[in-house]
Design an enzyme around this catalytic site. Structure first.
Site, short mmCIF file in Angstrom:
data_model
loop_
_atom_site.label_atom_id
_atom_site.label_comp_id
_atom_site.label_asym_id
_atom_site.label_seq_id
_atom_site.Cartn_x
_atom_site.Cartn_y
_atom_site.Cartn_z
N LYS A 76 48.40 18.46 62.53
CA LYS A 76 47.36 17.65 61.91
C LYS A 76 47.15 16.43 62.79
CE LYS A 76 46.28 15.37 57.51
NZ LYS A 76 46.69 15.23 56.10
N SER A 151 43.58 16.21 52.47
CA SER A 151 43.03 15.81 53.74
C SER A 151 43.43 16.76 54.88
CB SER A 151 43.47 14.39 54.09
OG SER A 151 44.86 14.30 54.18
N SER A 175 47.52 16.26 49.71
CA SER A 175 46.81 16.71 50.91
C SER A 175 47.37 17.89 51.66
CB SER A 175 46.66 15.52 51.87
OG SER A 175 45.81 14.56 51.30
#
Lengths: 483, 481, 95
Positions: A76, A151, A175
């Site tokens: 990420k 997210s 997330s």
């Protein structure tokens, strides 16, 4: 090859069915061909990937046999990767090659993983749809008109589309778990302090945790074993030995006590999701578990509490983005105030600015008690609810999300409507307990996830339950058409 | 209208740790810009603080030395504001739960009286970097070497009532932190900084007047001047019917005035909240007990002991105990010569003059304590007179060796043979027979004045080596006839 | 607890965020919606409950006082927007 899980890849590499380099090239080609539809990657790190793949092949050739040696993953874009752009999904850091590696990145690299690229995300981890990224929204491979969740939306979409077998994500209010649920993946938020936050750009420091996303619980266990552990560079990192997550996977579920909070099954929950949850319960009962009703009375207050604490901490954490030492700087600032205000206004997107303002307000003179302290008192009530509940049950089970993946753009007009989607996940962050989401079926072609919560440091239990469920079901093996 | 001055002082002491409070960067002064600024110090995305054990230890030592309450837990808080020398946009400090609570420091004033000044609290925090305002085409340059250096902020109660008391307090604080070895106290380099909160009120009034804060006054002298100027300014303002504005002011030593700091005028809402990257710090009682037993003898105890053990006056004891180095030096001299009074006189007199003239600290004294002690022994055993001793001292300072070596080499031994002295005196009197007649013809008063002439002649004749005591005694006898 | 535009401007200033005059009404409205959500907290009875700042109630570990960092100025300043003679440049700061 792209259908293989990390565990299968490990066997394939050991058996010399293919090399890490071959696998890497295959996936890089897939990414080039298919990612334009998804927009899950911000940066593809071809050079690094091939370098790491060759190194892994060399290590294997010399006799090493670690399960992650040569395993392709994505990070990420919230994790610092040295000399490689670490954007956090923001224009503010579009020009920021991190000067160091996050501990998570270092540990996974040491285990031999191959980094294919940096994955798209909601800007600075603030969002539940991956629509707030400077680099554009990510699409859900199960339905390209819908959001993948956020997210860690890029991580989820890339894995679901078989562009990469597994990835790192971060979870502050859900997330990891929520995008996993919306894309048919398994995602784990470890106990707070289990995984080092050094190099994981901070959103809400007392809530953030890094964790694995993959197609199976077994793969999550593989990643977690390498990611987790005490880090002296992180004061909030816990010095507690790791469990053997892989060995724990095969434990039978006889005697497992499951708690179902009655507050979970109220009005806001899609009735078909409720059905899917009950189906999982039935399946687990067949595997030897028992179920009882429990209560988490303060759950309804979690959202306001979270939406004070997280923005408050974020408003302070993001003050370092000022155009002075790194990141975006406005053109020709006339004075200091102009430098700050314009650099930050240009560098941050709307959702980030909103949360910074809410947080600033909540901490400001006269409001601190009514907002910040109040939210922290509620936080203690929520923690107490879990501590109480876990005296009678081993895991708490429920939906991961109240609704299925929604259409792109649907919740843009009203951010609060997106906040309400976090209802099941944020309590785990507030209390710091570990949580996992696993695939539990499909409704109208869209994935449904079920969430498991456990007491502190019982990630092994979560992975075990999910793994056993995945031995007798095959939701997790389904792939979206076109990928 | 009679006015009373009310002063509270905030002293920032840079703790003398090897590394910074939250990072492993060096804290040495004077390095090239930004060569001692790590990822943590620069506030890079993703970095985290880890607390330096030595900073905690030093703060606790300080707390024990001022008899303060030290709570079982203390908490770091973020003080949020934007400034280029503050990389994270917040300073990690302590708000509701400081490491050191209420304590006190006793100060000695010039007239010898002591006053107890209350200390409200002392807390740990990180220092900011530095802004250099020399023109970089209209820009300022930021050096973050200093960012993250551990500071102990010491806040006094508004118990101080004059500029002189304020200076005494700062001097006592300076002495204490150096005694403890927790801070080098170098005000010029910024290791010890003083902010003065000054207000006035009509004598007898209990409410405090509005105060102004004078920031960063960096010498004892300037503290006194700045406070005096500010008090004057406030009194004049109030007597003219005006109001004192609560604000921050800077002291300008060139103009000897304070002026308002424009940039800090807007009231800042610091939005303090506990730092989520740091956990509460636990201070165990056993840790404090250990620290307490290892505390060095502190200035008040040392001063009291010097008075008691060595029979020194309160003033002498306080001068000699002002610094640990001076106190140790004095005690070493005393150990070498066994005469506290002489040791005190020489240390406070000739030695201090020498050090002042050469701009040296006592640690760099060209005359060692053993040397000085050895010389005093020779005064005591009459080998040399006090006057000759001055010459010996100068020679020792010039690196010519020990007292004995110098006395030997230069033949400075005092003449104490009464026969030799008498012979010399007879010659002197014979050479000055007129003055002798005059002396014998004068009264007591006139004789007193003329006696000195003969002594002078005698010392010249003996090249200073005749024992003065014997010269006096024998000369008197001979002159009386 | 609804915010006036002027308060929103004050908050934006504290946070050093430039706010477009055109955006101000919408920003104010959105913020007020969020605050409406947050205000639900006031209905909860939290008397006698201590605030929870950290989820796990652990205490701070101390680090040994030793220099572990070396000079990395070149690497760190290579990514800086404006640097000269080793210093970070900002618009003139007046004291």
């Amino acid at each position: 090859m792209h259908q293989l899980t990390l565990a299968e890849i490990a066997r394939g590499l050991t058996d010399k069915q293919f090399s890490a380099e071959e696998l890497t090239r295959t996936l890089l080609a897939r990414i080039a061909a298919l990612d334009p539809q998804l927009n899950s990657f911000i940066t593809v790190t071809e050079e690094l990937a091939l370098e790491q793949a060759k190194a892994a092949d060399a290590r294997r050739a010399s006799g090493e046999n670690g399960a992650l040696l040569g395993a392709p993953i994505g990070h990420k874009d919230l994790f610092c990767t040295q000399r490689i752009r670490t954007s956090c999904g923001s224009k503010m850091l579009d020009n920021f090659p991190a000067p160091y590696d996050a501990t998570v990145v270092e540990k996974l690299a040491a285990a031999g993983t191959v980094t294919l690229g940096k994955l798209n995300m909601d800007e600075f981890a603030m969002g539940s749809a991956n629509e707030s990224s400077y680099y554009g929204p990510v699409k859900n491979p199960w339905d390209l008109t819908r959001v993948p969740g956020g997210s860690s939306g890029g991580s989820a979409a890339a894995i679901a589309a078989r562009l990469v077998p597994a990835a790192t994500g971060t979870d502050t209010g859900g997330s990891i778990r929520q995008p996993a649920a919306l894309t048919n993946l398994t995602g784990l938020k470890p106990t707070y302090g289990r995984v080092s936050r050094w190099g994981m750009v901070a959103y809400a420091s007392s809530l953030d945790q890094g964790g694995p996303l993959a197609r199976t619980a077994e793969d999550c266990a593989l990643l977690l074993s390498a990611m987790a552990g005490f880090d002296p560079k992180d004061s909030t990192s816990v010095d507690q030995p790791l469990d053997d997550y892989l060995a724990a996977l095969s434990q039978p579920l006889t005697g497992l006590r499951i708690g179902l909070p009655k507050e979970y099954f109220g009005e806001g929950l899609d009735p078909k999701i409720a059905d899917a949850v009950m189906a999982v319960v039935e399946q687990l009962k067949q595997l030897g578990a028992t179920v009882k009703d429990i209560s988490l009375p303060n759950m309804q207050h979690a959202i306001p509490s979270y939406y004070v604490i997280a923005p408050a901490e974020a408003s302070s954490n993001l003050s370092r983005f000022d155009g002075v030492r790194f990141g975006h700087r406005c053109e020709s600032p006339v004075d200091l105030t102009d430098l700050y205000k314009r650099s930050r206004a240009e560098g941050f997107g709307d959702e980030v600015k909103r949360r910074i303002m809410v947080g600033t307000y909540a901490l400001s003179a006269g409001y601190y008690d009514a907002y910040y302290l109040k939210a922290q008192r509620i936080r203690r009530l929520i923690k107490n609810d879990f501590v109480s509940a876990f005296e009678d049950v081993d895991i708490i089970l429920g939906p991961t999300t109240p609704n299925l993946a929604w259409k792109l753009g649907e919740k843009n007009a009203d951010p609060v409507s997106a906040y309400l989607e976090d209802i099941y996940t944020i309590t785990a962050n507030l209390a710091g307990i570990p949580g996992l989401s696993m695939p539990a079926g499909f409704i109208d072609g869209l994935p449904v996830g079920v969430q498991l919560l456990a007491p502190y440091f019982q990630e092994a239990r979560l992975l075990n339950v999910a793994h056993q469920y995945q031995q007798v079901t095959d939701w997790h093996q389904r792939a979206p058409s076109g990928f | 209208m009679q006015w009373e001055t009310v002063i509270g002082l905030e002293i920032h002491a840079q703790l003398a740790t090897q590394s910074k409070i939250f990072s492993g960067s060096a804290t040495t002064f004077g390095a090239e810009p930004n060569t001692q600024a790590s990822l943590v110090d620069l506030g890079m995305p993703g970095v985290l603080p880890v607390l330096n054990a030595e900073a905690v230890r030093m703060a606790c030592q300080f707390g024990l030395a001022i008899d303060a309450e030290i709570a079982p837990q203390n908490v770091f808080a973020r003080k949020n504001y934007f400034y280029p020398d503050l990389p994270k946009g917040y300073q990690t400090s302590q708000m509701d739960h400081p490491i050191v609570g209420k304590g006190h420091l006793d100060i000695t004033l010039e007239d010898g009286t002591t006053r107890r000044i209350g200390i409200t609290r002392a807390h740990l925090e990180e220092d900011a970097g530095k802004s250099l305002h020399e023109d970089f085409h209209g820009m300022s340059g930021i050096d973050l070497n200093r960012a993250g250096t551990p500071l102990l902020e010491i806040v006094s109660e508004p118990d101080i009532r004059s500029a002189k008391e304020a200076v005494a307090y700062v001097k006592a604080m300076h002495s204490l932190v150096r005694y403890l070895g927790i801070c080098d106290g170098n005000m010029a380099e910024g290791s010890l900084r003083c902010d003065c909160n000054v207000s006035v009120r009509p004598k007898g009034q209990t409410e405090f007047g509005t105060r102004a804060e004078i920031k960063n006054v960096n010498s004892f002298r300037f503290i006194e001047k700045a406070i005096n100027h500010e008090v004057q300014r406030q009194i004049e303002l109030l007597e003219d019917g005006g109001k004192v504005v609560q604000e921050t002011r800077l002291y300008d030593p060139n103009k000897d005035e304070t002026r308002s700091m424009r940039s800090k005028e807007e009231a800042n809402d610091y939005r303090y909240f506990p730092c989520p990257d740091l956990l509460p710090v636990v201070i165990e009682k056993s840790f404090l007990d250990e620290l307490r037993s290892a505390l060095p003898e502190l200035p008040p105890q040392k001063r009291e002991r010097f008075e008691r053990e060595y029979g020194l006056s309160a003033y002498d004891a306080s001068v000699l105990s002002a610094s640990r180095e001076m106190a140790d030096y004095f005690e070493q001299v005393n150990a070498a010569c066994g005469d506290a009074k002489l040791a005190a006189n020489w240390v406070m007199g000739e030695l201090s003059s020498l050090l002042n003239k050469e701009g040296l600290e006592i640690e760099r004294s060209p005359v060692s304590a053993e040397q000085l002690g050895g010389m005093i022994l020779r005064i005591k055993d009459d080998t040399i007179s006090g006057k000759i001793a001055k010459m010996v001292f100068e020679a020792m300072a010039a690196g010519e060796g020990s007292a004995d070596e110098i006395i030997e080499k230069k033949g400075l031994k005092q003449v104490t043979d009464s026969g030799a002295i008498e012979a010399m005196l007879d010659e002197v009197l014979a050479a000055n027979s007129e003055q002798v007649e005059q002396y014998r013809a004068s009264d007591e008063a006139k004789r007193g004045k003329m006696f000195g002439f003969f002594v002078g002649q005698a010392m010249r004749a003996s090249k200073g080596k005749a024992n003065p005591g014997q010269v006096n005694q024998l000369l008197k006898k001979k002159l009386e006839g | 607890m609804a915010l006036e535009r002027s308060e929103v401007e004050k908050i934006a200033h504290l946070a050093r965020l430039d706010l477009n005059d055109a955006d101000l009404p919408r920003t104010t409205e959105t913020l007020n919606n969020i605050l409406g959500l947050i205000d639900r907290m006031q209905a909860v009875d939290t008397s006698g409950i201590e605030p929870l700042a950290h989820p796990l109630e652990t205490t701070q570990r101390l680090r040994r006082d030793e220099v572990t960092e070396s000079n990395q100025r070149d690497a760190y300043q290579a990514i800086a927007p404006a640097v000269e003679d080793g210093l970070y440049l900002v618009p003139r700061v007046i004291e």
